[in-house]
Scaffold this motif. Structure first.
Motif, PDB file in Angstrom:
ATOM      1  N   ALA A 147       3.171  -1.427  -1.551  1.00 10.38           N
ATOM      2  CA  ALA A 147       3.749  -1.648  -0.226  1.00 10.38           C
ATOM      3  C   ALA A 147       4.906  -0.689   0.025  1.00 10.38           C
ATOM      4  O   ALA A 147       5.034  -0.143   1.127  1.00 10.38           O
ATOM      5  N   LEU A 196       4.679  -0.158   4.008  1.00  9.79           N
ATOM      6  CA  LEU A 196       4.016  -1.302   4.638  1.00  9.79           C
ATOM      7  C   LEU A 196       4.708  -2.592   4.230  1.00  9.79           C
ATOM      8  O   LEU A 196       5.241  -2.692   3.124  1.00  9.79           O
ATOM      9  N   SER A 206       3.060  -8.462   3.432  1.00 12.96           N
ATOM     10  CA  SER A 206       2.004  -9.292   4.032  1.00 12.96           C
ATOM     11  C   SER A 206       0.786  -8.463   4.424  1.00 12.96           C
ATOM     12  O   SER A 206      -0.353  -8.936   4.339  1.00 12.96           O
ATOM     13  N   VAL A 207       0.998  -7.219   4.834  1.00 10.81           N
ATOM     14  CA  VAL A 207      -0.133  -6.346   5.190  1.00 10.81           C
ATOM     15  C   VAL A 207      -0.960  -6.018   3.954  1.00 10.81           C
ATOM     16  O   VAL A 207      -2.190  -6.012   3.998  1.00 10.81           O
ATOM     17  N   ASP A 243      -3.075  -9.008   3.205  1.00 13.28           N
ATOM     18  CA  ASP A 243      -4.185  -9.127   4.155  1.00 13.28           C
ATOM     19  C   ASP A 243      -5.305  -8.147   3.834  1.00 13.28           C
ATOM     20  O   ASP A 243      -6.489  -8.484   3.963  1.00 13.28           O
ATOM     21  N   VAL A 244      -4.947  -6.952   3.394  1.00 13.72           N
ATOM     22  CA  VAL A 244      -5.962  -5.964   3.023  1.00 13.72           C
ATOM     23  C   VAL A 244      -6.752  -6.443   1.808  1.00 13.72           C
ATOM     24  O   VAL A 244      -7.975  -6.293   1.750  1.00 13.72           O
TER      25      VAL A 244
END
Length: 82
Positions: A19, A24, A27-28, A31-32
């Motif tokens: 991240a 990023l 949380s992204v 999600d990925v």
């Protein structure tokens, strides 16, 4: 104090590192990972049941074409045929 295993801590640190180097939010990244598991499930369903294109829902625009897929048993797949 709560106990966390070394493998769990290493996995979380690896995700945090991903991240930060990609700028990023955490949380992204999570999600990925969740969507990746859905894609893997779609591949297993395709291999097991076969696939077909839903021609009635095809999206053809000036720059792109997308065809939704489903298995031969009727289950919708998240992937598209391009």
């Amino acid at each position: 104090m709560r106990y966390f295993s070394k493998l769990y801590i290493m996995k979380i640190n690896k995700l945090l590192y991903l991240a930060t180097i990609n700028d990023l939010p955490f949380s992204v990244v999570l999600d990925v990972l969740k969507s990746r598991s859905g894609t893997k499930q779609d591949k297993r369903d395709k291999r097991r049941n076969g696939e077909r294109i839903v021609w009635s829902e095809a999206s053809i625009s000036r720059d792109s074409v997308a065809f939704p897929l489903e298995t031969l048993k009727g289950k919708r797949l998240t992937s598209l045929s391009v």
